[in-house]
Design an enzyme around this catalytic site. Structure first.
Site, PDB file in Angstrom:
ATOM      1  N   ASP A  34       0.804  -1.181   0.209  1.00  0.00           N
ATOM      2  CA  ASP A  34       0.011   0.008   0.073  1.00  0.00           C
ATOM      3  C   ASP A  34       0.768   1.165   0.085  1.00  0.00           C
ATOM      4  OD1 ASP A  34      -2.006   2.062   0.694  1.00  0.00           O
ATOM      5  OD2 ASP A  34      -3.320   0.251   1.109  1.00  0.00           O
ATOM      6  N   ASP A  52       3.851   2.456  -4.548  1.00  0.00           N
ATOM      7  CA  ASP A  52       3.034   3.068  -5.344  1.00  0.00           C
ATOM      8  C   ASP A  52       2.464   1.861  -6.353  1.00  0.00           C
ATOM      9  OD1 ASP A  52       1.335   4.410  -6.929  1.00  0.00           O
ATOM     10  OD2 ASP A  52       2.439   6.352  -6.498  1.00  0.00           O
ATOM     11  N   GLY A  78     -13.548   6.755  -2.212  1.00  0.00           N
ATOM     12  CA  GLY A  78     -13.991   7.581  -0.865  1.00  0.00           C
ATOM     13  C   GLY A  78     -15.526   7.339  -1.134  1.00  0.00           C
ATOM     14  N   ALA A 121     -20.499  -1.787  -6.617  1.00  0.00           N
ATOM     15  CA  ALA A 121     -22.007  -1.634  -7.014  1.00  0.00           C
ATOM     16  C   ALA A 121     -22.329   0.008  -7.908  1.00  0.00           C
ATOM     17  CB  ALA A 121     -22.929  -1.446  -5.960  1.00  0.00           C
ATOM     18  N   CYS A 122     -21.108   0.689  -7.934  1.00  0.00           N
ATOM     19  CA  CYS A 122     -21.095   1.927  -8.548  1.00  0.00           C
ATOM     20  C   CYS A 122     -21.058   1.753 -10.043  1.00  0.00           C
ATOM     21  CB  CYS A 122     -20.153   2.727  -8.126  1.00  0.00           C
ATOM     22  SG  CYS A 122     -20.434   3.677  -6.381  1.00  0.00           S
ATOM     23  N   TYR A 151     -15.820   7.165 -11.075  1.00  0.00           N
ATOM     24  CA  TYR A 151     -15.432   6.009 -10.416  1.00  0.00           C
ATOM     25  C   TYR A 151     -15.995   4.605 -10.739  1.00  0.00           C
ATOM     26  CZ  TYR A 151     -15.244   2.738  -6.283  1.00  0.00           C
ATOM     27  OH  TYR A 151     -15.185   1.719  -5.284  1.00  0.00           O
ATOM     28  N   ASN A 180     -21.254  -1.042  -0.433  1.00  0.00           N
ATOM     29  CA  ASN A 180     -21.175  -0.258   0.841  1.00  0.00           C
ATOM     30  C   ASN A 180     -20.745  -1.280   2.081  1.00  0.00           C
ATOM     31  OD1 ASN A 180     -21.843   2.601  -0.125  1.00  0.00           O
ATOM     32  ND2 ASN A 180     -23.967   1.549  -0.177  1.00  0.00           N
ATOM     33  N   ALA A 195     -21.186   6.686   4.498  1.00  0.00           N
ATOM     34  CA  ALA A 195     -22.300   7.186   5.234  1.00  0.00           C
ATOM     35  C   ALA A 195     -22.527   6.609   6.758  1.00  0.00           C
ATOM     36  CB  ALA A 195     -23.759   6.901   4.419  1.00  0.00           C
ATOM     37  N   THR A 221     -32.112   5.574  -0.602  1.00  0.00           N
ATOM     38  CA  THR A 221     -31.792   4.165   0.025  1.00  0.00           C
ATOM     39  C   THR A 221     -30.735   3.576  -0.671  1.00  0.00           C
ATOM     40  OG1 THR A 221     -33.397   3.148  -1.938  1.00  0.00           O
ATOM     41  CG2 THR A 221     -34.367   3.794  -0.039  1.00  0.00           C
TER      42      THR A 221
HETATM   43  P1  NAD Z   1      -9.695   2.265   1.395  1.00  0.00           P
HETATM   44  O1  NAD Z   1      -9.673   3.426   0.358  1.00  0.00           O
HETATM   45  O2  NAD Z   1      -9.587   1.967   2.636  1.00  0.00           O
HETATM   46  O3  NAD Z   1      -8.355   1.103   0.861  1.00  0.00           O
HETATM   47  C1  NAD Z   1      -7.793   1.395  -0.472  1.00  0.00           C
HETATM   48  C2  NAD Z   1      -6.426   1.365  -0.428  1.00  0.00           C
HETATM   49  O4  NAD Z   1      -5.719   1.458  -1.680  1.00  0.00           O
HETATM   50  C3  NAD Z   1      -5.823   2.589   0.378  1.00  0.00           C
HETATM   51  O5  NAD Z   1      -5.262   2.274   1.792  1.00  0.00           O
HETATM   52  C4  NAD Z   1      -4.983   3.297  -0.316  1.00  0.00           C
HETATM   53  O6  NAD Z   1      -3.763   3.913   0.163  1.00  0.00           O
HETATM   54  C5  NAD Z   1      -4.507   2.289  -1.346  1.00  0.00           C
HETATM   55  N1  NAD Z   1      -3.846   2.813  -2.518  1.00  0.00           N
HETATM   56  C6  NAD Z   1      -4.559   3.833  -3.126  1.00  0.00           C
HETATM   57  N2  NAD Z   1      -3.820   4.194  -4.418  1.00  0.00           N
HETATM   58  C7  NAD Z   1      -2.853   3.387  -4.363  1.00  0.00           C
HETATM   59  C8  NAD Z   1      -1.422   3.115  -5.051  1.00  0.00           C
HETATM   60  N3  NAD Z   1      -1.298   4.077  -6.098  1.00  0.00           N
HETATM   61  N4  NAD Z   1      -0.632   2.149  -4.759  1.00  0.00           N
HETATM   62  C9  NAD Z   1      -0.767   1.696  -3.408  1.00  0.00           C
HETATM   63  N5  NAD Z   1      -1.923   1.460  -2.781  1.00  0.00           N
HETATM   64  C10 NAD Z   1      -2.765   2.570  -3.217  1.00  0.00           C
HETATM   65  O7  NAD Z   1     -10.952   1.199   0.366  1.00  0.00           O
HETATM   66  P2  NAD Z   1     -11.722   0.188   0.894  1.00  0.00           P
HETATM   67  O8  NAD Z   1     -12.974   0.416   1.561  1.00  0.00           O
HETATM   68  O9  NAD Z   1     -10.889  -0.953   1.735  1.00  0.00           O
HETATM   69  O10 NAD Z   1     -11.855  -0.447  -0.398  1.00  0.00           O
HETATM   70  C11 NAD Z   1     -10.893  -1.627  -1.021  1.00  0.00           C
HETATM   71  C12 NAD Z   1     -11.836  -1.798  -2.518  1.00  0.00           C
HETATM   72  O11 NAD Z   1     -12.896  -2.303  -2.418  1.00  0.00           O
HETATM   73  C13 NAD Z   1     -11.490  -0.570  -3.360  1.00  0.00           C
HETATM   74  O12 NAD Z   1     -10.948  -0.980  -4.533  1.00  0.00           O
HETATM   75  C14 NAD Z   1     -12.956  -0.101  -3.398  1.00  0.00           C
HETATM   76  O13 NAD Z   1     -12.953   0.583  -4.765  1.00  0.00           O
HETATM   77  C15 NAD Z   1     -13.670  -1.413  -3.476  1.00  0.00           C
HETATM   78  N6  NAD Z   1     -15.183  -1.052  -2.811  1.00  0.00           N
HETATM   79  C16 NAD Z   1     -15.325  -0.736  -1.686  1.00  0.00           C
HETATM   80  C17 NAD Z   1     -16.436  -0.621  -1.216  1.00  0.00           C
HETATM   81  C18 NAD Z   1     -16.937  -0.209   0.330  1.00  0.00           C
HETATM   82  O14 NAD Z   1     -18.016  -0.010   0.697  1.00  0.00           O
HETATM   83  N7  NAD Z   1     -15.659   0.030   1.106  1.00  0.00           N
HETATM   84  C19 NAD Z   1     -17.523  -0.477  -2.115  1.00  0.00           C
HETATM   85  C20 NAD Z   1     -17.428  -0.819  -3.270  1.00  0.00           C
HETATM   86  C21 NAD Z   1     -16.181  -1.250  -3.621  1.00  0.00           C
END
Ligand code: NAD
Length: 331
Positions: A34, A52, A78, A121-122, A151, A180, A195, A221
């Protein structure tokens, strides 16, 4: 001797850090990668690399030919305040697409046995989510595509990218569309929170009789899935020949107003709600779990209220810890 080795990308984030714990408990040897370490507790990974993943050299450093499985959670993401304002669109699309382009290519090169990709889901078309009471989010409704955010478009592109690598190079990719996910150790402040965490924070910060703000009329919803349930569903998907894309979510649809009321009940507070303008996303969204029930025999085992009852005290403890460090903050 570890059973298998896994690389968890985004291991410093919410879902990734929980997945690291689960894999370690199952006996895997795990490398996390990460841009940052987890925000709330030390990673349980055997090895943690700060890198990265938009850069190819980072993949060369972390994805060696001993890795059996890759869990790809890394994304620029986010909640509504980050995704729907429009100001982060270029970053979101560019950063996440770069990560996935390198990932797919490198996983083939290193002959990774299995890949998990976290879609969202987006990706579902906004035209099917205009009625708060009857959103349609069955997997087959994804096309004709019309996600309501960049996104969502990037996620849809990357789903297609991974499946193209499956067709042309035999890469074994399993894809879930998360709806979510929430729970302890998720972002709860700073603009990227979603949320459930944002509402827990707002309720926690108010004294009984106070007021919280909700974006829009609060009658939009959504459904929310507790983190442990999400991790269990991902593990089942990875253990199955079924590749998806499949919804991983809850079918317990609530209005944002009602979720706020649930949190007030958990907190034992009676607060009024002030509705203010803000970024909203689609009017209604709910998971459709028909396919995952059929293919994996999975469905959530607990109600939203139970997950919130575990999350709220965690956010209260985070606020208290922050206040102890800096008595001026949150006052
Ligand atoms: P999060 O933001 O907590 O985790 C994502 C991580 O990716 C972060 O720690 C960030 O530092 C890391 N990251 C971003 N850019 C990076 C890079 N260039 N190199 C290395 N690391 C990098 O998000 P999350 O809630 O844990 O979500 C995890 C995955 O699930 C994501 O892909 C997100 O799109 C997907 N997702 C999450 C949700 C949810 O409700 N949380 C819903 C739909 C999809």
């Amino acid at each position: 001797m570890a059973l298998k080795t896994a690389l968890v990308c985004g291991a410093g984030g919410f879902i990734g850090s929980h997945m690291v714990c689960r894999l370690i408990n199952e006996g895997y040897w795990v490398r996390g990668v990460d841009l940052k370490y987890p925000d709330f507790s030390p990673s349980k990974a055997n090895d943690f690399v700060i890198a990265d993943l938009r850069n190819r050299e980072s993949w060369e450093a972390v994805l060696d030919d001993n890795v059996d499985e890759v869990y790809q959670f890394a994304a620029d993401m986010g909640g509504a305040g980050y995704v729907f304002t429009g100001t982060n669109d270029a970053h979101i699309m560019h950063n996440s697409a770069m990560i996935n382009l390198h990932m797919a290519d490198f996983a083939v090169k290193q002959k990774v046995k299995k890949v998990f990709y976290s879609s969202s889901a987006c990706i579902y078309p906004s035209y099917n989510q205009e009625d708060a009471a009857n959103p349609k989010c069955g997997e087959s409704t994804a096309y004709p595509a019309a996600p309501d955010s960049e996104y969502g478009w990037e996620k849809l592109f990357s789903e297609r990218l991974y499946f193209a690598f499956t067709r042309n190079y035999g890469l074994d990719v399993h894809i879930a569309r998360f709806h979510n996910i929430f729970g302890p150790e998720g972002t709860w402040q700073g603009g990227k929170e979603k949320a459930p965490a944002a509402l827990c924070r707002k309720v926690a910060e108010q004294a009984n009789g106070g007021e919280i703000e909700i974006w829009g009329d609060g009658e939009q919803t959504r459904s929310f899935l507790y983190i442990d349930e999400c991790i269990e569903a991902v593990r089942r998907l990875m253990a199955s020949p079924f590749k998806g894309p499949v919804n991983i979510g809850s079918e317990e649809m609530v209005t944002i107003n009602n979720m706020a009321r649930m949190i007030m009940k958990i907190a034992g507070k009676d607060l009024s709600i002030k509705h203010i303008p803000g970024p909203l996303g689609v009017r209604g969204r709910n998971s459709d779990n028909k396919v995952i029930r059929e293919k994996l025999g999975w469905g959530p085992s607990q109600r939203l209220y139970d997950g919130l009852a575990k999350t709220y005290p965690w956010i209260v403890s985070q606020i208290a810890a922050l206040r102890n460090e800096d008595p001026k903050s949150n006052s």
